[in-house]
Scaffold this motif. Structure first.
Motif, PDB file in Angstrom:
ATOM      1  N   LYS A 243       0.830  -1.199   0.000  1.00  0.00           N
ATOM      2  CA  LYS A 243       0.000   0.000   0.000  1.00  0.00           C
ATOM      3  C   LYS A 243       0.868   1.255   0.000  1.00  0.00           C
TER       4      LYS A 243
ATOM      5  N   LEU B 107      -6.588   1.064   6.725  1.00  0.00           N
ATOM      6  CA  LEU B 107      -6.656   0.081   7.810  1.00  0.00           C
ATOM      7  C   LEU B 107      -7.709   0.490   8.837  1.00  0.00           C
TER       8      LEU B 107
ATOM      9  N   ALA C  11      -3.185  -6.972  12.704  1.00  0.00           N
ATOM     10  CA  ALA C  11      -2.588  -6.190  11.617  1.00  0.00           C
ATOM     11  C   ALA C  11      -1.210  -5.671  12.013  1.00  0.00           C
ATOM     12  N   GLU C  12      -0.279  -5.788  11.085  1.00  0.00           N
ATOM     13  CA  GLU C  12       1.069  -5.263  11.262  1.00  0.00           C
ATOM     14  C   GLU C  12       1.404  -4.389  10.066  1.00  0.00           C
ATOM     15  N   THR C  13       1.883  -3.193  10.332  1.00  0.00           N
ATOM     16  CA  THR C  13       2.301  -2.279   9.263  1.00  0.00           C
ATOM     17  C   THR C  13       3.819  -2.283   9.175  1.00  0.00           C
TER      18      THR C  13
ATOM     19  N   GLN D  70       7.252  -1.030   7.071  1.00  0.00           N
ATOM     20  CA  GLN D  70       7.776  -0.019   6.153  1.00  0.00           C
ATOM     21  C   GLN D  70       8.324  -0.668   4.887  1.00  0.00           C
ATOM     22  N   SER D  71       7.937  -0.148   3.737  1.00  0.00           N
ATOM     23  CA  SER D  71       8.485  -0.622   2.466  1.00  0.00           C
ATOM     24  C   SER D  71       9.967  -0.300   2.382  1.00  0.00           C
TER      25      SER D  71
ATOM     26  N   ALA E 147       3.956   1.186   2.509  1.00  0.00           N
ATOM     27  CA  ALA E 147       3.948   0.181   3.569  1.00  0.00           C
ATOM     28  C   ALA E 147       3.403  -1.140   3.055  1.00  0.00           C
TER      29      ALA E 147
ATOM     30  N   LEU F 161       0.954  -4.088   4.488  1.00  0.00           N
ATOM     31  CA  LEU F 161       0.023  -4.457   5.545  1.00  0.00           C
ATOM     32  C   LEU F 161      -0.021  -5.977   5.620  1.00  0.00           C
ATOM     33  N   LYS F 162       0.368  -6.497   6.763  1.00  0.00           N
ATOM     34  CA  LYS F 162       0.353  -7.939   7.012  1.00  0.00           C
ATOM     35  C   LYS F 162      -0.825  -8.248   7.924  1.00  0.00           C
TER      36      LYS F 162
ATOM     37  N   ALA G  34      -2.167   3.852   3.701  1.00  0.00           N
ATOM     38  CA  ALA G  34      -2.291   2.562   4.391  1.00  0.00           C
ATOM     39  C   ALA G  34      -2.973   2.690   5.746  1.00  0.00           C
ATOM     40  N   ALA G  35      -2.561   3.659   6.551  1.00  0.00           N
ATOM     41  CA  ALA G  35      -3.129   3.800   7.899  1.00  0.00           C
ATOM     42  C   ALA G  35      -4.615   4.130   7.838  1.00  0.00           C
TER      43      ALA G  35
END
Length: 223
Positions: free
Chosen positions: A175, A183, A194-196, A198-199, A206, A208-209, A179-180
């Motif tokens: 994303k 979410l 959920a885990e964000t 950093q790309s 980001a 999103l897992k 992203a935030a």
């Protein structure tokens, strides 16, 4: 599967070639050769159909290949079946298949892009299958992981991926800066872990897992 632990998670902001990609990811020489064949084919086909933005071709190894490959170490260790929603040029699903995921399903309704994917699978011998149809037309089956890149907002991705998920499925969605916010909207309708992350390729972007996705009850939504 050694590349799973070897990928450098530090940000990469400068253009990469195949040698730089190998240094960052730790992929084998054979894997690099197959990825290089894919990149060359992508460049040839991109002159005829719009697979990726033309202004990213000069930095393709970072902007597209590394951007996809960064998902590899985030997958569960025993990932076997992976679904790529709206695969497009095979990003990220085909890259992950070349890197070692043993059964990848590339869902892409555009017939020209699907033709490219079939040719890319042929020349790279990747363990992937093309579903040349809309996501809603694909019969349901459970995957260990579901991925998507530049396809839809998070709420839509969670909804359309439901037919491929069970309690153990991991979703990895690439994303941008929204992203935030996406979410927060999705959490109004879904319970999830959920885990964000950093790309490594784009500042502000980001991954999103998501795991343990479950629709909120009507009573919970009302309250």
């Amino acid at each position: 599967m050694s590349a799973r632990a070897a990928i450098n998670q530090r940000p990469v902001r400068l253009p990469l070639g195949p040698t730089g990609f190998a240094r960052v990811t730790g992929v084998s020489r054979e894997t690099l050769e197959r990825l290089t064949a894919y990149v060359e084919l992508l460049g040839q086909w991109n002159r005829r159909i719009n697979l990726v933005s033309a202004n990213t071709m000069g930095d393709l190894w970072r902007r597209h290949i590394l951007d996809s490959a960064q998902l590899y170490p985030l997958l569960p260790p025993r990932t076997r079946i992976l679904v790529d929603l709206g695969s497009g040029a095979g990003l990220p699903g085909l890259v992950l298949a070349i890197m070692g995921i043993t059964e990848v399903h590339l869902i892409e309704s555009d017939q020209r892009k699907s033709a490219f994917l079939r040719e890319a699978i042929r020349i790279t011998e990747a363990p992937a299958t093309v579903h040349a149809q809309r996501i809603e037309s694909v019969p349901p089956f459970f995957a260990d992981a579901v991925v998507a890149r530049a396809l839809a907002d998070l709420f839509q991705l969670i909804d359309i991926s439901e037919k491929f998920r069970n309690a153990r499925t991991v979703c990895l969605f690439l994303k941008g800066k929204s992203a935030a916010d996406e979410l927060a909207v999705s959490e109004q309708s879904w319970n999830m872990s959920a885990e964000t992350i950093q790309s490594v390729t784009e500042p502000g972007a980001a991954i999103l897992k998501l795991t343990a996705l479950k629709r909120r009850s009507v009573q919970a939504l009302i309250s």
